[in-house]
Design an enzyme around this catalytic site. Structure first.
Site, PDB file in Angstrom:
ATOM      1  N   ILE A   1      86.429 -71.233 -19.392  1.00  0.00           N
ATOM      2  CA  ILE A   1      87.156 -70.199 -20.088  1.00  0.00           C
ATOM      3  C   ILE A   1      88.137 -71.057 -20.886  1.00  0.00           C
ATOM      4  CG2 ILE A   1      88.663 -68.065 -19.883  1.00  0.00           C
ATOM      5  CD1 ILE A   1      87.360 -67.947 -17.003  1.00  0.00           C
TER       6      ILE A   1
ATOM      7  N   CYS B   1      87.981 -75.131 -16.252  1.00  0.00           N
ATOM      8  CA  CYS B   1      86.585 -75.650 -16.267  1.00  0.00           C
ATOM      9  C   CYS B   1      85.894 -74.587 -15.340  1.00  0.00           C
ATOM     10  CB  CYS B   1      86.497 -76.915 -15.926  1.00  0.00           C
ATOM     11  SG  CYS B   1      87.347 -78.191 -16.803  1.00  0.00           S
TER      12      CYS B   1
ATOM     13  N   GLU C   1      84.020 -75.513 -12.536  1.00  0.00           N
ATOM     14  CA  GLU C   1      84.090 -75.714 -11.327  1.00  0.00           C
ATOM     15  C   GLU C   1      85.283 -75.196 -10.534  1.00  0.00           C
ATOM     16  OE1 GLU C   1      82.132 -79.363 -13.607  1.00  0.00           O
ATOM     17  OE2 GLU C   1      83.661 -77.581 -13.826  1.00  0.00           O
TER      18      GLU C   1
ATOM     19  N   CYS D   1      84.757 -82.932 -14.991  1.00  0.00           N
ATOM     20  CA  CYS D   1      85.943 -83.657 -15.314  1.00  0.00           C
ATOM     21  C   CYS D   1      86.769 -84.250 -14.121  1.00  0.00           C
ATOM     22  CB  CYS D   1      86.957 -82.764 -16.313  1.00  0.00           C
ATOM     23  SG  CYS D   1      87.744 -81.728 -15.390  1.00  0.00           S
TER      24      CYS D   1
END
EC number: 3.5.4.5
Length: 130
Positions: free
Chosen positions: A44, A54, A56, A87
């Site tokens: 988002i 992110c 995850e 990341c």
């Protein structure tokens, strides 16, 4: 209990809901709790990129907000040529709640998979340093 393919499908469907007006880089995740409950997440974005979240971390935060803190697997999918990896921030957040031997499945746009463990993705997390 869901199958791994069902988890992959959930992650791939999830990224279609990503809010990515700036990067146009959708990512979806499916985090699987120890009891088999699944939590999906998408990236988002925000005009201030530092406030972007992110996929995850979205999945982890959804799960933890519902009282889940133990997980068995995460699938991360994107519209990429190669399987997509999380990341560094997401790797560290995952290490807070997941064991180093937890399976991580990375998926590209064509369904190609790369299988790793969280420990392989983040061998020196803050949780493992003495």
């Amino acid at each position: 209990m869901n199958t791994k393919q069902e988890w992959i499908d959930k992650a791939r469907v999830a990224y279609q809901k990503a809010y990515v007006p700036y990067s146009h880089f959708p990512v979806g995740a499916c985090l699987v709790a120890k009891d088999g409950t699944t939590f999906t997440g998408v990236n988002i974005e925000n005009a201030s990129f530092g406030l972007t979240n992110c996929a995850e971390r979205t999945a982890v935060f959804k799960a933890v907000s519902e009282g889940y803190t133990e997980f068995q697997h995460i699938i991360i999918a994107g519209e990429t040529e190669a399987p997509i990896a999380p990341c560094g921030a997401c790797r560290q957040v995952l290490s807070e709640f997941c064991s180093a031997d937890m399976p991580v499945t990375l998926v590209n746009k064509d369904g190609k998979l790369k299988e790793l463990t969280l420990g392989e993705l983040l061998p020196y997390s803050f949780a493992t340093l003495d």
